[in-house]
Design a protein around this motif. Structure first.
Motif, PDB file in Angstrom:
ATOM      1  N   SER A 327       0.807  -1.222   0.000  1.00  0.00           N
ATOM      2  CA  SER A 327       0.000   0.000   0.000  1.00  0.00           C
ATOM      3  C   SER A 327       0.837   1.267   0.000  1.00  0.00           C
ATOM      4  O   SER A 327       0.340   2.357  -0.283  1.00  0.00           O
ATOM      5  CB  SER A 327      -0.912   0.021   1.226  1.00  0.00           C
ATOM      6  N   ASN A 328       2.113   1.123   0.344  1.00  0.00           N
ATOM      7  CA  ASN A 328       3.026   2.254   0.499  1.00  0.00           C
ATOM      8  C   ASN A 328       2.570   3.213   1.594  1.00  0.00           C
ATOM      9  O   ASN A 328       2.823   4.408   1.534  1.00  0.00           O
ATOM     10  CB  ASN A 328       3.219   3.003  -0.825  1.00  0.00           C
ATOM     11  N   LYS A 329       1.896   2.667   2.614  1.00  0.00           N
ATOM     12  CA  LYS A 329       1.407   3.469   3.737  1.00  0.00           C
ATOM     13  C   LYS A 329       1.838   2.843   5.059  1.00  0.00           C
ATOM     14  O   LYS A 329       2.119   1.641   5.126  1.00  0.00           O
ATOM     15  CB  LYS A 329      -0.131   3.564   3.698  1.00  0.00           C
ATOM     16  N   VAL A 330       1.864   3.685   6.100  1.00  0.00           N
ATOM     17  CA  VAL A 330       2.061   3.176   7.456  1.00  0.00           C
ATOM     18  C   VAL A 330       0.700   2.705   7.956  1.00  0.00           C
ATOM     19  O   VAL A 330      -0.216   3.507   8.132  1.00  0.00           O
ATOM     20  CB  VAL A 330       2.630   4.262   8.392  1.00  0.00           C
ATOM     21  N   GLU A 331       0.563   1.398   8.164  1.00  0.00           N
ATOM     22  CA  GLU A 331      -0.742   0.829   8.497  1.00  0.00           C
ATOM     23  C   GLU A 331      -0.817   0.263   9.909  1.00  0.00           C
ATOM     24  O   GLU A 331      -1.854  -0.241  10.321  1.00  0.00           O
ATOM     25  CB  GLU A 331      -1.099  -0.275   7.489  1.00  0.00           C
ATOM     26  N   VAL A 332       0.294   0.338  10.659  1.00  0.00           N
ATOM     27  CA  VAL A 332       0.308  -0.180  12.026  1.00  0.00           C
ATOM     28  C   VAL A 332       0.633   0.959  12.979  1.00  0.00           C
ATOM     29  O   VAL A 332       1.331   1.914  12.613  1.00  0.00           O
ATOM     30  CB  VAL A 332       1.305  -1.341  12.191  1.00  0.00           C
ATOM     31  N   ASN A 333       0.157   0.842  14.215  1.00  0.00           N
ATOM     32  CA  ASN A 333       0.218   1.986  15.119  1.00  0.00           C
ATOM     33  C   ASN A 333       1.169   1.831  16.297  1.00  0.00           C
ATOM     34  O   ASN A 333       1.798   2.796  16.720  1.00  0.00           O
ATOM     35  CB  ASN A 333      -1.185   2.292  15.660  1.00  0.00           C
ATOM     36  N   THR A 334       1.286   0.629  16.861  1.00  0.00           N
ATOM     37  CA  THR A 334       2.096   0.479  18.060  1.00  0.00           C
ATOM     38  C   THR A 334       3.573   0.428  17.703  1.00  0.00           C
ATOM     39  O   THR A 334       3.948   0.072  16.575  1.00  0.00           O
ATOM     40  CB  THR A 334       1.725  -0.792  18.833  1.00  0.00           C
ATOM     41  N   ILE A 335       4.418   0.744  18.653  1.00  0.00           N
ATOM     42  CA  ILE A 335       5.858   0.714  18.401  1.00  0.00           C
ATOM     43  C   ILE A 335       6.335  -0.710  18.087  1.00  0.00           C
ATOM     44  O   ILE A 335       7.203  -0.902  17.239  1.00  0.00           O
ATOM     45  CB  ILE A 335       6.652   1.317  19.589  1.00  0.00           C
ATOM     46  N   ALA A 336       5.743  -1.706  18.717  1.00  0.00           N
ATOM     47  CA  ALA A 336       6.132  -3.090  18.429  1.00  0.00           C
ATOM     48  C   ALA A 336       5.796  -3.450  16.983  1.00  0.00           C
ATOM     49  O   ALA A 336       6.617  -4.043  16.269  1.00  0.00           O
ATOM     50  CB  ALA A 336       5.438  -4.048  19.390  1.00  0.00           C
ATOM     51  N   GLU A 337       4.602  -3.086  16.541  1.00  0.00           N
ATOM     52  CA  GLU A 337       4.186  -3.388  15.165  1.00  0.00           C
ATOM     53  C   GLU A 337       5.047  -2.620  14.157  1.00  0.00           C
ATOM     54  O   GLU A 337       5.429  -3.161  13.115  1.00  0.00           O
ATOM     55  CB  GLU A 337       2.717  -3.025  14.968  1.00  0.00           C
ATOM     56  N   GLN A 338       5.337  -1.369  14.460  1.00  0.00           N
ATOM     57  CA  GLN A 338       6.139  -0.562  13.536  1.00  0.00           C
ATOM     58  C   GLN A 338       7.584  -1.064  13.466  1.00  0.00           C
ATOM     59  O   GLN A 338       8.191  -1.087  12.394  1.00  0.00           O
ATOM     60  CB  GLN A 338       6.089   0.909  13.943  1.00  0.00           C
ATOM     61  N   THR A 339       8.116  -1.485  14.597  1.00  0.00           N
ATOM     62  CA  THR A 339       9.464  -2.068  14.604  1.00  0.00           C
ATOM     63  C   THR A 339       9.509  -3.316  13.731  1.00  0.00           C
ATOM     64  O   THR A 339      10.433  -3.511  12.921  1.00  0.00           O
ATOM     65  CB  THR A 339       9.891  -2.421  16.037  1.00  0.00           C
ATOM     66  N   GLU A 340       8.511  -4.169  13.908  1.00  0.00           N
ATOM     67  CA  GLU A 340       8.453  -5.401  13.121  1.00  0.00           C
ATOM     68  C   GLU A 340       8.356  -5.105  11.631  1.00  0.00           C
ATOM     69  O   GLU A 340       9.008  -5.762  10.810  1.00  0.00           O
ATOM     70  CB  GLU A 340       7.265  -6.250  13.583  1.00  0.00           C
ATOM     71  N   GLN A 341       7.556  -4.077  11.257  1.00  0.00           N
ATOM     72  CA  GLN A 341       7.423  -3.751   9.838  1.00  0.00           C
ATOM     73  C   GLN A 341       8.735  -3.222   9.260  1.00  0.00           C
ATOM     74  O   GLN A 341       9.136  -3.599   8.150  1.00  0.00           O
ATOM     75  CB  GLN A 341       6.313  -2.717   9.634  1.00  0.00           C
ATOM     76  N   CYS A 342       9.420  -2.346   9.999  1.00  0.00           N
ATOM     77  CA  CYS A 342      10.732  -1.857   9.534  1.00  0.00           C
ATOM     78  C   CYS A 342      11.697  -3.017   9.303  1.00  0.00           C
ATOM     79  O   CYS A 342      12.376  -3.088   8.274  1.00  0.00           O
ATOM     80  CB  CYS A 342      11.339  -0.907  10.561  1.00  0.00           C
ATOM     81  N   LEU A 343      11.760  -3.926  10.272  1.00  0.00           N
ATOM     82  CA  LEU A 343      12.689  -5.045  10.170  1.00  0.00           C
ATOM     83  C   LEU A 343      12.270  -6.046   9.095  1.00  0.00           C
ATOM     84  O   LEU A 343      13.118  -6.646   8.428  1.00  0.00           O
ATOM     85  CB  LEU A 343      12.831  -5.728  11.529  1.00  0.00           C
TER      86      LEU A 343
END
Length: 421
Positions: A327-343
């Motif tokens: 989607s080319n969007k940030v779709e998760v909100n928590t820091i844990a979810e965002q960390t996982e997406q970056c990695l």
């Protein structure tokens, strides 16, 4: 990956040890040192609340790590100094100058919003030369080449360009007119242009084309300035007909700084490929070792950066936001979810070039809330099966797309890039 060259990860009790990083991670002819806080290694506590003492402790920790692997501080190629208050840099420099004396590496200084330990005022990380290479490379007496030109701003605390083996690191360039040595007047577009002109002048002084840049780090004060910065940036990249044919742009990381030296709006440093190597390596055709740039649809794509740019035995990964690549969007909100997406994005890039996460030698993490570090670490450590990479963590006031985290990485590249074996 090929096991012809082996990553070497080491810790010493003479410097602070953490469960989330390795102090020193060597690969081929470079060694990456984790960011050092002003922690006394025996007590695990902050040395003091005074910035000079803190700066000295950071440097002592670095020196202890360097000595533990049979190197000396003169082997330091590049240093990054993160400060809480940019006005502290003069006090830090009084310690810094005495530590390095006449052997100044390239340097980047940036004020950040926060550091990983309460009351820490300064943090430093370094990159060192590794002439002996890593197993099974044979040791070689390569020389460090430190050079300056009057066509770019000079600084008594840093060298403009320090090359070793097949890489060359350029000190962070401020928007300074090299004739007057003063900050130029102008908006952020003009300041960005001046930074890049200074970098170009340094490269021209050592007969290196601009498109030999493999990684760019941009530090800017205002999040809203990024479009203006990019406007200037795209007038410099791609620089040559060959680069334009392949739409080549380097890997890139942008950092929103709390402040910059001289009150500048922007500052830029770069890593450059160095095909001819440093003496006594034989001088080769500069294109005898080629830059290998790669993108995959399994991670977010950008017109302003290439996801991964390999040269010789290293591979630089552009900073990854917690963006869903579909989607080319940030779709998760928590820091844990965002960390996982970056990695996951980094993992997809690394796997697209037939590597794995344990080939990573260095990780840089930006956090909007430094207090999120514990939650980040719970996710972070699950992505690695062997010794953890060297690591630097900073707190920033903002991140693109209102993200909570951004991560970039450097990957070992045992197979080298063609025609190197």
């Amino acid at each position: 990956m090929s096991n012809r060259i082996i990553k070497l990860s080491r810790n010493t009790e003479n410097a602070p040890i953490t469960a989330e990083s390795t102090q020193s991670v060597a690969f081929s002819h470079y060694n990456n040192i984790s960011a050092q806080l002003p922690i006394e290694p025996k007590t695990g506590k902050l040395i003091s609340n005074e910035v000079k003492e803190q700066a000295l402790q950071c440097l002592k920790n670095i020196e202890s790590i360097v000595k533990s692997i049979d190197h000396v501080k003169e082997d330091i190629i590049k240093i990054t100094v993160f400060v809480k208050n940019i006005e502290d840099i003069n006090a830090i420099d009084s310690i810094y100058a005495d530590f390095f004396q006449n052997e100044f590496p390239t340097r980047t200084v940036v004020a950040v919003a926060d550091l990983p330990m309460d009351n820490a005022l300064v943090q430093m990380d370094v990159l060192i030369s590794n002439g002996e290479g890593t197993y099974p490379q044979a040791p070689c007496a390569l020389l460090k080449m430190a050079r300056n030109t009057n066509n770019a701003p000079t600084n008594e605390m840093s060298t403009q360009t320090v090359a070793f083996s097949h890489y060359n690191n350029i000190s962070a360039q401020l928007p300074i007119d090299p004739v007057t040595n003063q900050l130029i007047t102008g908006d952020v577009t003009e300041q960005t242009t001046q930074c890049l002109k200074n970098i170009k002048a340094i490269l021209e002084s050592i007969d290196v084309p601009f498109d030999d840049i493999v990684k760019v780090n941009i530090f800017h004060k205002n999040a809203s300035d990024i479009d203006a910065i990019n406007k200037a940036y795209t007038t410099f990249f791609p620089d040559s007909a060959i680069a334009r044919t392949h739409a080549y742009v380097p890997a890139r990381t942008t950092v929103i700084a709390a402040d910059l030296p001289m009150g500048a709006l922007v500052q830029i440093d770069v890593v450059v490929s160095h095909g001819d190597g440093t003496p006594p390596q034989a001088i080769e055709d500069r294109h005898g070792i080629v830059i290998k740039a790669n993108n995959t649809n399994n991670a977010p794509l950008s017109l302003l950066s290439t996801q991964t740019v390999a040269f010789s035995h290293y591979n630089h990964i552009s900073a990854q936001l917690p963006i869903n690549p579909q989607s080319n969007k940030v779709e998760v909100n928590t820091i844990a979810e965002q960390t996982e997406q970056c990695l996951n994005n980094i993992k997809a890039i690394v796997e697209s070039i037939n590597h794995d996460m344990d080939d990573i030698v260095k990780v840089n993490i930006q956090l909007k809330n430094i207090s999120d570090i514990a939650a980040v670490n719970e996710i972070y450590t699950t992505f690695f099966n062997s010794d953890l990479p060297a690591r630097t963590v900073i707190g920033v006031s903002d991140i693109s797309m209102n993200a909570l985290i951004q991560i970039d990485a450097v990957v070992s590249n045992a197979e080298g890039t063609p025609p190197q074996q």
